[in-house]
Design a protein around this motif. Sequence first.
Motif, short mmCIF file in Angstrom:
data_model
loop_
_atom_site.label_atom_id
_atom_site.label_comp_id
_atom_site.label_asym_id
_atom_site.label_seq_id
_atom_site.Cartn_x
_atom_site.Cartn_y
_atom_site.Cartn_z
N GLU A 1 1.56 74.69 -48.67
CA GLU A 1 2.29 74.82 -47.42
C GLU A 1 1.51 74.14 -46.29
O GLU A 1 2.10 73.63 -45.34
CB GLU A 1 2.48 76.30 -47.11
CG GLU A 1 3.69 76.57 -46.26
CD GLU A 1 4.08 78.02 -46.37
OE1 GLU A 1 5.03 78.30 -47.12
OE2 GLU A 1 3.41 78.87 -45.75
N THR A 2 0.19 74.13 -46.43
CA THR A 2 -0.65 73.49 -45.41
C THR A 2 -1.51 72.44 -46.10
O THR A 2 -2.50 72.77 -46.77
CB THR A 2 -1.55 74.55 -44.72
OG1 THR A 2 -0.71 75.61 -44.28
CG2 THR A 2 -2.27 73.94 -43.53
N CYS A 3 -1.10 71.20 -45.98
CA CYS A 3 -1.88 70.11 -46.56
C CYS A 3 -1.48 68.83 -45.84
O CYS A 3 -0.64 68.86 -44.94
CB CYS A 3 -1.63 69.99 -48.07
SG CYS A 3 0.04 69.47 -48.50
N TYR A 4 -2.11 67.73 -46.24
CA TYR A 4 -1.91 66.49 -45.50
C TYR A 4 -0.45 66.09 -45.35
O TYR A 4 -0.02 65.67 -44.30
CB TYR A 4 -2.71 65.37 -46.18
CG TYR A 4 -2.62 64.04 -45.47
CD1 TYR A 4 -3.01 63.92 -44.15
CD2 TYR A 4 -2.16 62.91 -46.14
CE1 TYR A 4 -2.94 62.71 -43.49
CE2 TYR A 4 -2.10 61.69 -45.49
CZ TYR A 4 -2.48 61.60 -44.17
OH TYR A 4 -2.41 60.39 -43.52
N ASN B 1 -6.92 68.34 -46.32
CA ASN B 1 -6.77 68.04 -44.90
C ASN B 1 -5.54 68.83 -44.45
O ASN B 1 -4.48 68.66 -45.07
CB ASN B 1 -6.56 66.53 -44.72
CG ASN B 1 -6.39 66.12 -43.27
OD1 ASN B 1 -6.55 66.92 -42.36
ND2 ASN B 1 -6.06 64.84 -43.06
N PRO B 2 -5.57 69.71 -43.48
CA PRO B 2 -6.56 69.83 -42.40
C PRO B 2 -7.64 70.87 -42.58
O PRO B 2 -8.43 71.07 -41.67
CB PRO B 2 -5.67 70.25 -41.22
CG PRO B 2 -4.67 71.17 -41.85
CD PRO B 2 -4.38 70.55 -43.20
N THR B 3 -7.72 71.56 -43.73
CA THR B 3 -8.66 72.69 -43.80
C THR B 3 -10.10 72.26 -44.07
O THR B 3 -11.03 72.97 -43.70
CB THR B 3 -8.23 73.67 -44.92
OG1 THR B 3 -8.27 72.96 -46.16
CG2 THR B 3 -6.84 74.24 -44.68
N GLY B 4 -10.29 71.16 -44.79
CA GLY B 4 -11.63 70.74 -45.21
C GLY B 4 -12.13 71.53 -46.41
O GLY B 4 -13.26 71.33 -46.87
N VAL B 5 -11.29 72.42 -46.93
CA VAL B 5 -11.70 73.30 -48.04
C VAL B 5 -11.49 72.58 -49.38
O VAL B 5 -10.51 71.86 -49.57
CB VAL B 5 -10.89 74.63 -48.01
CG1 VAL B 5 -11.16 75.49 -49.23
CG2 VAL B 5 -11.20 75.39 -46.72
N MET B 6 -12.45 72.80 -50.28
CA MET B 6 -12.37 72.16 -51.61
C MET B 6 -12.12 73.18 -52.70
O MET B 6 -12.56 74.32 -52.59
CB MET B 6 -13.73 71.55 -51.92
CG MET B 6 -13.76 70.08 -51.93
SD MET B 6 -15.34 69.55 -52.56
CE MET B 6 -14.91 69.36 -54.28
N VAL C 1 3.78 75.89 -51.59
CA VAL C 1 3.07 77.09 -52.02
C VAL C 1 1.99 77.41 -50.99
O VAL C 1 1.14 76.56 -50.70
CB VAL C 1 2.45 76.85 -53.43
CG1 VAL C 1 1.73 78.09 -53.91
CG2 VAL C 1 3.53 76.43 -54.42
N PRO C 2 2.04 78.63 -50.42
CA PRO C 2 1.02 78.98 -49.41
C PRO C 2 -0.40 78.91 -49.97
O PRO C 2 -0.61 79.08 -51.18
CB PRO C 2 1.37 80.42 -49.03
CG PRO C 2 2.77 80.64 -49.49
CD PRO C 2 2.98 79.72 -50.66
N MET D 1 6.47 79.25 -37.04
CA MET D 1 6.54 77.82 -36.69
C MET D 1 5.65 77.02 -37.65
O MET D 1 4.54 77.41 -37.91
CB MET D 1 6.05 77.64 -35.25
CG MET D 1 6.18 76.24 -34.75
SD MET D 1 6.02 76.10 -32.97
CE MET D 1 4.46 76.84 -32.65
N SER D 2 6.13 75.93 -38.18
CA SER D 2 5.33 75.16 -39.12
C SER D 2 4.34 74.29 -38.37
O SER D 2 4.47 74.03 -37.19
CB SER D 2 6.23 74.25 -39.96
OG SER D 2 6.64 73.18 -39.17
N SER D 3 3.31 73.84 -39.11
CA SER D 3 2.31 72.97 -38.50
C SER D 3 2.98 71.75 -37.93
O SER D 3 2.62 71.25 -36.88
CB SER D 3 1.30 72.56 -39.55
OG SER D 3 1.95 71.90 -40.60
#
Length: 393
Positions: A143-146, A195-200, A164-165, A1-3
């Motif tokens: 794949e997971t970003c704003y 966003n949403p990870t907060g990782v840089m 891209v994951p 399931m996607s975010s």
Amino acid sequence: MSSNLNRRDWLKSGLLASAGLTIGQTNPVNAAPALTQGSFDVYAERELELAHEAMLAAAPQIKARLSSNENPWGPSTAAIKAISDTAPKSFLYAGPVTMELRKAIAEMNGVSPDQVLLGAGSSELLMASLLMAGAKGKVMMAETCYISGRDAREDGATMPTIKVPLTKDYQYDLDAMATRLSADTSLIYICNPNNPTGVMLPSAKLSSFCDAASPKSTVLVDEAYIDYAPTPATDSMVEHVRKGQNVLILRTLSKLHGFAGLRIGYALGQPSTLKELRKYCSGGFTVSTTSAAAAIASFKDKAFQEMVLKNTAESKKFLYDTLKSMDYTYLPSSANFVLFPIKVKGQVLLQKMMAEGVSVRSWFFDQQDWCRVSIGTMDEMKAFKEAFAKSVS
Ligand SMILES: Cc1ncc(COP(=O)(O)O)c(C=O)c1O
């Protein structure tokens, strides 16, 4: 399931119904033409945001609004004074003051005013960038970003996006992105900090990527949270704009400056790119006199900015300690929010938290549910702690 499905399902839940809304409900901004089949849906995120706002407005009692990464310490008193000082002049169009703001932004960033485009928040400029890119080719993103939820069309159409994951340590996988880059990639979207990870991303790595990829595609670096990074001046990719590369930077005052309701954002890019971008947005005309004057004042108020960063760090530490004490892990964040894996379904947690008067967000990726908490005042973080303890017990 996607975010996005996760968020959609949640928004379609009883909370949304109690706000009297359904996804896709007609509203004035939705009057914009739908993109044709085969294009990504740049309007999806906005619909979700509008629905989220409506849900908050309809919620009986919000103790802590920790769902949209707002800054509860803003705007600064200097910005508020600038608003009241300029309000009597609001019968005039904002031309002179927006020109002054563009000049100030250009100076701060070592670029020329024609390399600055203003918007009513960076959302306007982001949407314009996606429309511009979608007209020419495919948009590459994590794949997971704003914006990863923006292709959530319910008609199941194939979208010209390349997703891209993230890597195992939840960074953008720049090597994989470089490999997937092809002639029909018109834009690469990098949200840094993400966003949403907060990782840089390490700055040197992202910088090399900009050097290598920008001759082939526009590289858009969304720096909405760059002010919270350890060394914003060198962590930013603005140097690539100065070097004349095909790099577009988006910034917003919604975060560090506490302007989410005042709506000021800007793009830094090559004059030719910004000229094209203007075809897809207002070209800066949506910015009001009061907000532009407030922005100029806020940029000058360094003491305010330091106070926000200090308070954010304190509240973030409290949140980290809370999570550790409850045996939860989290992703160390370079932004004003923290993402952590949860042990229940995201939408179940959100509903329980809302019942306690605390709004947060959830995602589903990497085969697990996550909760994102925005950093608020210490009282808000204590409200989160109490509500979370009750919700997961
Ligand atoms: C990564 C990112 N980009 C852009 C935006 C849009 O911000 P605004 O339209 O308030 O400037 C947000 C808002 O939360 C964001 O998180």
